[in-house]
Design a protein around this motif. Sequence first.
Motif, PDB file in Angstrom:
ATOM      1  N   ASP A 124      26.921  80.560 -32.078  1.00 42.37           N
ATOM      2  CA  ASP A 124      28.026  81.111 -31.275  1.00 42.37           C
ATOM      3  C   ASP A 124      28.433  82.505 -31.765  1.00 42.37           C
ATOM      4  O   ASP A 124      29.605  82.813 -31.967  1.00 42.37           O
ATOM      5  N   ILE A 125      27.428  83.363 -31.940  1.00 42.55           N
ATOM      6  CA  ILE A 125      27.654  84.744 -32.335  1.00 42.55           C
ATOM      7  C   ILE A 125      27.305  85.636 -31.157  1.00 42.55           C
ATOM      8  O   ILE A 125      26.262  85.439 -30.521  1.00 42.55           O
ATOM      9  N   PRO A 126      28.131  86.616 -30.797  1.00 45.06           N
ATOM     10  CA  PRO A 126      27.763  87.535 -29.711  1.00 45.06           C
ATOM     11  C   PRO A 126      26.398  88.162 -29.998  1.00 45.06           C
ATOM     12  O   PRO A 126      26.172  88.671 -31.112  1.00 45.06           O
ATOM     13  N   PRO A 127      25.459  88.124 -29.043  1.00 43.35           N
ATOM     14  CA  PRO A 127      24.111  88.636 -29.304  1.00 43.35           C
ATOM     15  C   PRO A 127      24.081  90.066 -29.808  1.00 43.35           C
ATOM     16  O   PRO A 127      23.326  90.384 -30.732  1.00 43.35           O
ATOM     17  N   ASP A 128      24.915  90.942 -29.230  1.00 46.59           N
ATOM     18  CA  ASP A 128      24.883  92.335 -29.659  1.00 46.59           C
ATOM     19  C   ASP A 128      25.354  92.484 -31.103  1.00 46.59           C
ATOM     20  O   ASP A 128      24.848  93.319 -31.859  1.00 46.59           O
ATOM     21  N   GLU A 129      26.313  91.640 -31.505  1.00 50.20           N
ATOM     22  CA  GLU A 129      26.802  91.702 -32.894  1.00 50.20           C
ATOM     23  C   GLU A 129      25.706  91.299 -33.871  1.00 50.20           C
ATOM     24  O   GLU A 129      25.472  91.974 -34.883  1.00 50.20           O
ATOM     25  N   LEU A 130      25.015  90.204 -33.571  1.00 49.80           N
ATOM     26  CA  LEU A 130      23.980  89.722 -34.477  1.00 49.80           C
ATOM     27  C   LEU A 130      22.819  90.711 -34.569  1.00 49.80           C
ATOM     28  O   LEU A 130      22.308  90.993 -35.657  1.00 49.80           O
ATOM     29  N   ILE A 131      22.403  91.270 -33.419  1.00 47.19           N
ATOM     30  CA  ILE A 131      21.266  92.187 -33.430  1.00 47.19           C
ATOM     31  C   ILE A 131      21.636  93.494 -34.125  1.00 47.19           C
ATOM     32  O   ILE A 131      20.828  94.096 -34.827  1.00 47.19           O
ATOM     33  N   GLU A 152      13.837  87.765 -29.880  1.00 44.68           N
ATOM     34  CA  GLU A 152      13.994  86.486 -29.188  1.00 44.68           C
ATOM     35  C   GLU A 152      14.625  85.438 -30.087  1.00 44.68           C
ATOM     36  O   GLU A 152      15.495  84.669 -29.670  1.00 44.68           O
ATOM     37  N   THR A 153      14.187  85.406 -31.358  1.00 47.21           N
ATOM     38  CA  THR A 153      14.715  84.419 -32.297  1.00 47.21           C
ATOM     39  C   THR A 153      16.156  84.746 -32.671  1.00 47.21           C
ATOM     40  O   THR A 153      16.992  83.850 -32.835  1.00 47.21           O
ATOM     41  N   LEU A 154      16.473  86.030 -32.801  1.00 41.77           N
ATOM     42  CA  LEU A 154      17.859  86.416 -33.074  1.00 41.77           C
ATOM     43  C   LEU A 154      18.790  85.947 -31.960  1.00 41.77           C
ATOM     44  O   LEU A 154      19.899  85.471 -32.217  1.00 41.77           O
ATOM     45  N   LEU A 155      18.330  86.073 -30.718  1.00 40.86           N
ATOM     46  CA  LEU A 155      19.149  85.608 -29.601  1.00 40.86           C
ATOM     47  C   LEU A 155      19.338  84.088 -29.653  1.00 40.86           C
ATOM     48  O   LEU A 155      20.406  83.572 -29.316  1.00 40.86           O
ATOM     49  N   HIS A 156      18.297  83.377 -30.076  1.00 34.97           N
ATOM     50  CA  HIS A 156      18.416  81.924 -30.224  1.00 34.97           C
ATOM     51  C   HIS A 156      19.411  81.585 -31.332  1.00 34.97           C
ATOM     52  O   HIS A 156      20.264  80.699 -31.175  1.00 34.97           O
ATOM     53  N   ILE A 157      19.343  82.303 -32.440  1.00 31.17           N
ATOM     54  CA  ILE A 157      20.297  82.098 -33.531  1.00 31.17           C
ATOM     55  C   ILE A 157      21.716  82.374 -33.044  1.00 31.17           C
ATOM     56  O   ILE A 157      22.661  81.627 -33.346  1.00 31.17           O
ATOM     57  N   ARG A 216      25.508  82.629 -42.743  1.00 29.30           N
ATOM     58  CA  ARG A 216      26.150  81.640 -43.622  1.00 29.30           C
ATOM     59  C   ARG A 216      27.619  81.454 -43.261  1.00 29.30           C
ATOM     60  O   ARG A 216      28.140  80.341 -43.267  1.00 29.30           O
ATOM     61  N   SER A 217      28.262  82.556 -42.901  1.00 30.69           N
ATOM     62  CA  SER A 217      29.676  82.487 -42.530  1.00 30.69           C
ATOM     63  C   SER A 217      29.884  81.639 -41.275  1.00 30.69           C
ATOM     64  O   SER A 217      30.785  80.795 -41.226  1.00 30.69           O
ATOM     65  N   ARG A 218      29.037  81.867 -40.281  1.00 26.12           N
ATOM     66  CA  ARG A 218      29.196  81.108 -39.032  1.00 26.12           C
ATOM     67  C   ARG A 218      28.788  79.646 -39.212  1.00 26.12           C
ATOM     68  O   ARG A 218      29.350  78.766 -38.567  1.00 26.12           O
ATOM     69  N   ARG A 262      32.633  72.980 -37.513  1.00 34.43           N
ATOM     70  CA  ARG A 262      33.194  71.701 -37.962  1.00 34.43           C
ATOM     71  C   ARG A 262      32.508  70.557 -37.225  1.00 34.43           C
ATOM     72  O   ARG A 262      32.645  70.459 -36.000  1.00 34.43           O
ATOM     73  N   PRO A 263      31.738  69.711 -37.917  1.00 36.37           N
ATOM     74  CA  PRO A 263      31.488  69.798 -39.355  1.00 36.37           C
ATOM     75  C   PRO A 263      30.579  70.977 -39.691  1.00 36.37           C
ATOM     76  O   PRO A 263      29.879  71.488 -38.823  1.00 36.37           O
ATOM     77  N   LYS A 264      30.590  71.359 -40.930  1.00 34.62           N
ATOM     78  CA  LYS A 264      29.787  72.493 -41.375  1.00 34.62           C
ATOM     79  C   LYS A 264      28.317  72.248 -41.072  1.00 34.62           C
ATOM     80  O   LYS A 264      27.799  71.161 -41.282  1.00 34.62           O
TER      81      LYS A 264
END
Length: 453
Positions: free
Chosen positions: A68-75, A58-63, A19-21, A26-28
């Motif tokens: 634009d979130i570093p993959p390691d951070e999201l996982i 695989e879906t997390l990497l797509h997200i 939600r934060s990202r 812009r635009p949201k």
Amino acid sequence: MSVYAMTAPPGLDLGALMRSRRGARRPKMTQEALAAALGYSKSWVCRVEGGQIVPQIETLLHIAAVLDIPPDELITVAHPPERDPVRDPQSPESSGMAPATVTAGDHELQEDAVRRRGFLTGAAGLGAVMVTGPATAAVRPSADPTDALEAGLFRPPTVGPVSLGQLDQALHRARADFRHARYQALGTELPVLLAAADATRDHLTGYAKERACALAAYAYSLAGELASKQHSEAVWVAADRALAAARASGQPAPLGEAARMLSVAMRRAGRHHQAADLLVHTDRQLADDSTEQARAVRAAMLLTCGYTVAHYGDRTAALNMVDEAETIGQRIVYGPGLEQVTIQATREQCASFRLSVFNKLGTPDEAVPVVRCANPNRFPTAERRARFHTDAARMWHQIGNDTRTFAALRAVEHEAPEEARRPSVKALTTDLLYSSTHLPGLREFAARTGVHG
């Protein structure tokens, strides 16, 4: 149930990060827009952000790519270390105390935890290449695209195992770079891809391991293709590893591609008869396989073998093999599922190999009608179109027509600029530079392609 698809535990902050990202864009970005980008429904995105489900890797990497979130951070957020009994400081395992009872479920949880850490390591290493494409990979310019590849073959980067889906996606991107003749990007991507392929097949068992071996074989064959184009001795290492992985896969198609790549290395070393024998032997191994993929690989091997036997002057065998490949190719519908086959036995590509055969036999006059009848626009990739124009340049050069030689070289550059910088093409350019014929634009062309006269 896989740990990657299980219901999210309390306190997981994956939704808050998403939600934060979304809000920071812009635009949201709305939930509807994110769902459309991911190929899911809005309700699915709501469930993920609400902590009801945790997507697969695989879906997390797509997200990660979309937001634009570093993959390691999201996982890491999706699968936090504190859930890992091997890392949890409160767990009996980490304190050195044995649990009172260990159930089969406990063992499964530990195995999932170890597997998750391995997948996280691999995903972080491959994230830029597999998810966002080669443009985000750290590319260090080099005069030779195989510099990074050679270093990676002997000093591979540290990459953990990834899912078969991720590995296939990375291979697809690398293959696309090859077909578009983006050799600098390919040379940079391959070391990570090869290391991930090796780590993944070592991590798996059974049928999954066989699939991973097949993907590794294709990746090493692709590395061999790049090394061969740059006249690098690394072709031997890549081809040998491709063949070993292909044999371990037990599948005919990667075996044929790997054998074809090894034959190219042997041919470049002057071992023409041995290269032809290898291809003929492998062709016999695939003869009873009636799948379209096996037929496509057989046709590719026949084309390579025809060009190989032309090196020792066997005209009849060379042309017969090209004819046989074209006959097989007429019964094949090339498309999805056959993208692993580098050389496709279409009418145009078979004509291109006849051109190569006539050049090697020293009868370029016979190739002139082939060039005049061929339509370069029908070749499926920039790499194949550039290869055709390169052979046309060789033909005109043997005939002694410098003007048409230069026109063909400019066509190479137009189709694929990095092809014009290959050693064999630069040799043709050098010959033209030192000929007595004055060709307008030749010196500028030479400077652009790295030839200094």
